[in-house]
Design an enzyme around this catalytic site. Structure first.
Site, mmCIF file in Angstrom:
data_model
loop_
_atom_site.group_PDB
_atom_site.id
_atom_site.type_symbol
_atom_site.label_atom_id
_atom_site.label_comp_id
_atom_site.label_asym_id
_atom_site.label_seq_id
_atom_site.Cartn_x
_atom_site.Cartn_y
_atom_site.Cartn_z
ATOM 1 N N GLU A 121 -7.904 11.091 37.165
ATOM 2 C CA GLU A 121 -8.017 10.568 35.803
ATOM 3 C C GLU A 121 -9.447 10.822 35.362
ATOM 4 O O GLU A 121 -10.377 10.630 36.143
ATOM 5 C CB GLU A 121 -7.728 9.066 35.778
ATOM 6 C CG GLU A 121 -7.985 8.409 34.444
ATOM 7 C CD GLU A 121 -7.755 6.901 34.471
ATOM 8 O OE1 GLU A 121 -8.311 6.224 33.599
ATOM 9 O OE2 GLU A 121 -7.034 6.406 35.358
ATOM 10 N N GLU A 126 -14.809 4.624 27.747
ATOM 11 C CA GLU A 126 -14.246 3.273 27.815
ATOM 12 C C GLU A 126 -15.310 2.320 27.307
ATOM 13 O O GLU A 126 -16.501 2.507 27.568
ATOM 14 C CB GLU A 126 -13.879 2.888 29.249
ATOM 15 C CG GLU A 126 -12.659 3.601 29.783
ATOM 16 C CD GLU A 126 -12.274 3.062 31.149
ATOM 17 O OE1 GLU A 126 -11.276 2.335 31.229
ATOM 18 O OE2 GLU A 126 -12.980 3.391 32.124
#
Length: 196
Positions: A121, A126
């Site tokens: 990933e 974020e």
């Protein structure tokens, strides 16, 4: 090398969100449901225009509470477009507040090496809402992930993260991934070529 490339050899894919209403179904799928795919998230993801819509040249994604239940939207290009290597850019204005956790990330189309985190990933960005302005870029692999306390990533403070648009990007090559905000490099992950 400290600044993102200003010219790519060619554009492969883009969405400028020019048509008002639902996001373009030829480019986007919705993942719907609750539980947050292992993250114990409180919201239920919907396809509803209450949670996601295009207007004035931007995609809006809203978390909303109704009758004690939170809803939001989770959109993916899965099954429509995928890429290995390249420069990925997203211009976004982020929410703030405890409980928000906007993310722009890349997952494999097929988990050839096994379930998460084995097939990887790449988190382009974020932002954990209670830490206003701190954005993270992270790679998750079998060797490097938070379950083993070996996660690899960087973070940088971004002024006006929730009031202005910023460009979050990752340059992914065979040898490394480099993360940028507004063209400024803040983290590099080098491919050690030891494991998949």
């Amino acid at each position: 090398r400290g600044v993102a490339q200003t010219d790519c050899s060619y554009l492969v894919w883009s969405d400028e969100f020019e048509a008002a209403g639902a996001p373009d179904p030829s480019k986007w799928n919705f993942e719907t449901g609750g539980g947050g795919w292992g993250n114990n998230e409180l919201q239920y993801y919907t396809e509803s225009r209450n949670n996601s819509y295009v207007g004035n040249g931007t995609l809006k994604i809203h978390a909303k509470k109704s009758n004690g239940t939170w809803t939001s939207a989770r959109m993916v290009t899965y099954g429509k477009s995928s890429w290995k290597y390249g420069r990925f850019e997203i211009k976004a204005k982020l929410p703030s507040g405890k409980g928000t956790w906007p993310a722009l990330w890349m997952m494999p189309q097929q988990s050839a090496y096994g379930t998460w985190p084995k097939s990887g990933e790449i988190d382009i960005m974020e932002h954990v809402g209670y830490d206003l302005g701190r954005v993270h870029g992270t790679v998750h692999t079998e060797a490097y992930n938070h379950k083993n306390n070996t996660q690899r990533g960087g973070n940088v403070f971004v002024n006006n993260v929730n009031t202005q648009f910023h460009v979050y990007s990752a340059d992914w090559t065979e040898n490394e991934i480099r993360w940028f905000v507004d063209g400024n490099l803040y983290f590099t992950f080098t491919n050690e070529k030891k494991t998949y």
